[in-house]
Each structure stands twice: as C-alpha cells, then as structure tokens.
Write a protein that holds these residues in place. Structure first.
Motif, short mmCIF file in Angstrom:
data_model
loop_
_atom_site.label_atom_id
_atom_site.label_comp_id
_atom_site.label_asym_id
_atom_site.label_seq_id
_atom_site.Cartn_x
_atom_site.Cartn_y
_atom_site.Cartn_z
N UNK A 160 0.81 -1.22 0.00
CA UNK A 160 0.00 0.00 0.00
C UNK A 160 0.85 1.27 0.00
N UNK A 161 2.01 1.24 0.65
CA UNK A 161 2.81 2.45 0.78
C UNK A 161 3.97 2.49 -0.20
N UNK A 162 4.37 1.34 -0.73
CA UNK A 162 5.52 1.29 -1.62
C UNK A 162 6.80 1.10 -0.86
N UNK A 163 7.76 0.46 -1.47
CA UNK A 163 9.06 0.24 -0.83
C UNK A 163 9.95 1.44 -1.08
N UNK A 164 11.08 1.47 -0.36
CA UNK A 164 12.03 2.54 -0.59
C UNK A 164 12.49 3.17 0.71
N UNK A 165 12.88 4.42 0.66
CA UNK A 165 13.38 5.12 1.84
C UNK A 165 12.25 5.41 2.80
N UNK A 166 12.62 5.83 4.01
CA UNK A 166 11.60 6.21 4.99
C UNK A 166 10.72 7.33 4.45
N UNK A 167 11.34 8.32 3.81
CA UNK A 167 10.55 9.43 3.28
C UNK A 167 9.55 8.95 2.24
N UNK A 168 9.98 7.99 1.42
CA UNK A 168 9.08 7.46 0.39
C UNK A 168 7.92 6.69 1.02
N UNK A 169 8.22 5.89 2.05
CA UNK A 169 7.16 5.14 2.72
C UNK A 169 6.20 6.09 3.42
N UNK A 170 6.75 7.12 4.09
CA UNK A 170 5.90 8.10 4.77
C UNK A 170 4.99 8.81 3.77
#
Length: 413
Positions: A150-160
């Motif tokens: 639902x949120x997508x993988x990647x950096x914390x900023x990307x997930x947020x």
C-alpha cells in the motif's frame, strides 16, 4: 441525535510476559469492556488494531475474541463495532470472518487492505455509523495497518509519503459521502511524529522514525482520529481529538506505571462535543524489588522479598507479577534459587530476575577485533569475567569452565 464512541486499541490477545500467560487478565479486561459499553450507553466501538499479539494466536485467544463480538452484539442491540487490523495481526485471519460478522449486521472487521481489479478497495474502508434512530450520523475512514503493497518500498521518506497518499485517498472518499450535519471519523494503526513510545514492548518495523508522519495527516474537519500502535495513551500534537488509546494492559514490565485507558467520544453533528478517558482497572499488579531503585545487593533484595505479603485466596493467575533486580560483586550461582525460596508462600510470581554486575567495565575490543581463528575460549572467558566482576575467577570456577569446554568439544564433529 448524538453518537457515543468508545475508542480502544492494542488488546494483544494471546500475549505472554516473560513466559507467563495472561489469559486471566484478558478475560477480565474483555468483561470490563463489555460492562463499560453497556454502562456508558456506547453506540459504536472502534478497535484500532493489534487485536492479537501474533499472526497465529492461541485458540483460547481467538475464542475470547469471538465471544466478545457475539456478546457485544447481543447485549447492546444498537451497538456498531469497527475493527481494523494492526501490524501484529494476520490481515487474512481477521478478514476471513468479516462476511459472517457483516451478516449479523453492525460488525465490521477490516484486517487489511483488500484489492479489487488489482487496485486497493477503498470503498470497503469507509464505514457508515448510525444513531439510535437509524439516521446516518458519521462516516469512518477505517484504515488498517499499511504494508509495503500500500505504501511502496524505498526510503523512509518514500514510505511516509506513500502512507500520506493512501490516507488522503480514504479520507477524501469519506468526506465525499458526508452531508454537513454528519461527522467524519478516522481510524489508523501507525506512528505519528511526536508521539511517545514504549521502547521495550513496541516492535520496531522500520529503521529510524518508523516512517512516522505528522498529525496533520488528519484534517481539521475530522471530528476524531482513533489511533492504535503505540501503547501509551496520549493525544498527539496538542490535538485532543487525535489520540492513541494505548494498550489495554501493560505489555512490558516497564509499563507498570502507565495509566491504561479507553476513550469515550461524544459526537454532536459534525464535531466532537466531549472527549474523556476512562481508566482501565489493573487486574494483575506488577511489583518491583527493590522499590524505587535500579538494583540492590543480594542481602537487601532478599530482605525486601521477605517482607512481601503472604499468599491469599484466589487463583494463581491473579497474583502480582514481580521483577527483581540484583547487583552482585561476584557470581552468585544459587541466586535464582535463593530468590525463589524466599518467595515461597508469598503473594507474587517471579516474572524477571535481572542481574547487574560490578567490574572494570573495560571493553573487550582487543579480543573481539582479533581474527576468529586466533581466539581462545579461555582468553575470552577471562576477559569477560574481568569486565563483569573485576579480577580473576577462582580455581574452582576455572576447573568447571574447562569441564564444560571439554563436554562441548566432545560433541563437535
């Protein structure tokens, strides 16, 4: 008509604390919640995630959960229940029962984000609430714990940012369905910036800030945001209507001083007219020896344990849980036995025995930095002993160490 909500979260049914089962406490807590729903004339219960402590909970915990839902449905004919899954829950396990519960009407369980035609089914996450006259009074944007899909993988900023984007879609959908006299309510199982956590009992999911997002995730036109995930009951960002209900019971010994609670929210039209907390009773106490200090000597600890009250009537599961912290200058091989013998006949159950050691506290870097092939077991043992206790072990201890080492070597291929 007004609509009264009861917000709770983080039940963690099936939880054990240092190997001690807590079914007795959960039985008492669920009975208290049912009585509170009836006594406070609650119209809707919002449970914001972590119904269970694990994805595969014990059968006893599952049975208690279903008894709660059925008894709530029977005892309060107008009651509505909205449940969202948490990070500890199995989304599939919770969702499997949703069609049966919806057939009973008024019971909505949203374990995870379902998909339709390959896309998230957002319509399912907006739940209507009715007042006792049957009129539509509120819309709940009920978002379960969001996983990578639902949120997508990647950096914390990307997930947020993925989290914000998903919530925005569900919140906008709820807003589109409301009329001006109806309230907007949100549910979420996530970590908001600025909220306080319980370090020992909250499982870290992502490094750093756990992809935390700001409380402005919930717009001002929302009457209330019912949150789960953090075990300390608290409002966030100075907004009384954006709250974590906290866990129903302490999930670590460090939470002994938390005031666990549920939250009652009265909705009048589009706004919350009153928000108040109800303290949850502590059905099993948590004690600490020594009281008021980090640790004490063996003699001081045993003396304090000896002053504990004698065991009274009632089941063993109702006896207080006890954390003992001892400071030692040298190894005490019989320490646990001494503590357990002193507790015989006392109104307490030993949950944890912590030992603090005195010594040089010097790092073992010169040993640890050597190649593994160059390390000798006795050398590591001696330096560890010096670090914890100072000096060298006695001849008897060294003999015992070598006997153990010989046993291990004989077992090796």
């Amino acid at each position: 008509m007004a609509l009264r909500l009861l917000h709770t979260a983080d039940w963690h049914l099936g939880h054990t604390l240092h190997g001690i089962e807590r079914a007795y406490e959960h039985e008492k807590l669920v009975a208290w919640v049912l009585d509170t729903i009836e006594r406070e004339s609650v119209d809707a219960v919002l449970i914001a995630g972590d119904v269970f402590d694990a994805a595969n909970p014990p059968t006893e915990a599952q049975a208690l959960w279903y008894r709660f839902l059925v008894e709530a449905w029977h005892r309060v004919p107008h009651l509505q229940v909205v449940v969202t899954g948490g990070n500890h829950d199995s989304a599939a396990r919770l969702d499997a029962t949703d069609p049966f519960l919806r057939a009973m009407e008024r019971l909505h369980v949203l374990g995870g984000v379902a998909r339709r035609d390959g896309k998230p089914d957002l319509e399912r996450l907006v739940v209507p609430l009715h007042d006792r006259s049957g009129a539509l009074a509120a819309h709940v944007a009920a978002v379960p714990f969001l996983r990578a899909a639902e949120t997508g993988a990647g950096t914390e900023d990307a997930v947020a940012e993925g989290t914000r984007r998903f919530y925005r879609s569900v919140l906008d959908l709820a807003r589109a369905r409301r009329s001006p006299d109806q309230a907007l309510v949100a549910m979420g199982h996530l970590y908001l910036v600025g909220a306080k956590i319980s370090e020992l009992s909250e499982r870290r999911l992502v490094v750093g800030n756990q992809s935390a997002v700001s409380h402005d995730l919930f717009p001002e036109d929302f009457a209330y945001a019912a949150l789960g995930h953090l075990h300390l009951a608290q409002p966030v960002g100075g907004r009384e209507n954006v709250r974590y209900a906290g866990s129903l019971l302490p999930l670590s010994l460090k939470e002994r001083d938390y005031e666990h609670e549920v939250v009652l929210v009265d909705l009048e039209g589009p706004r919350a007219s009153q928000i108040r907390s109800l303290r949850v009773p502590r059905f099993v106490d948590i004690l600490r020896v020594p009281a008021g200090r980090d640790a004490a000597s063996v003699e001081e600890v045993l003396a304090e344990l000896g002053r504990l009250p004698l065991r009274g009537p009632g089941p063993d599961a109702a006896r207080p849980l006890l954390e003992v912290s001892v400071r030692v200058e040298r190894p005490e091989p019989t320490l646990r036995q001494l503590v357990e013998d002193t507790l015989t006949g006392k109104e307490a159950r030993l949950a944890r025995l912590g030992v603090e050691t005195a010594g040089t506290a010097r790092a073992l870097g010169d040993v640890e930095l050597k190649p593994l092939a160059e390390l000798q077991p006795e050398q590591v043992f001696l330096r560890k002993w010096e670090k914890d206790f100072g000096g060298s072990p006695s001849t008897e201890v060294l003999v015992a160490f070598h006997e153990l080492l010989d046993l291990v070597n004989r077992e090796l291929p």
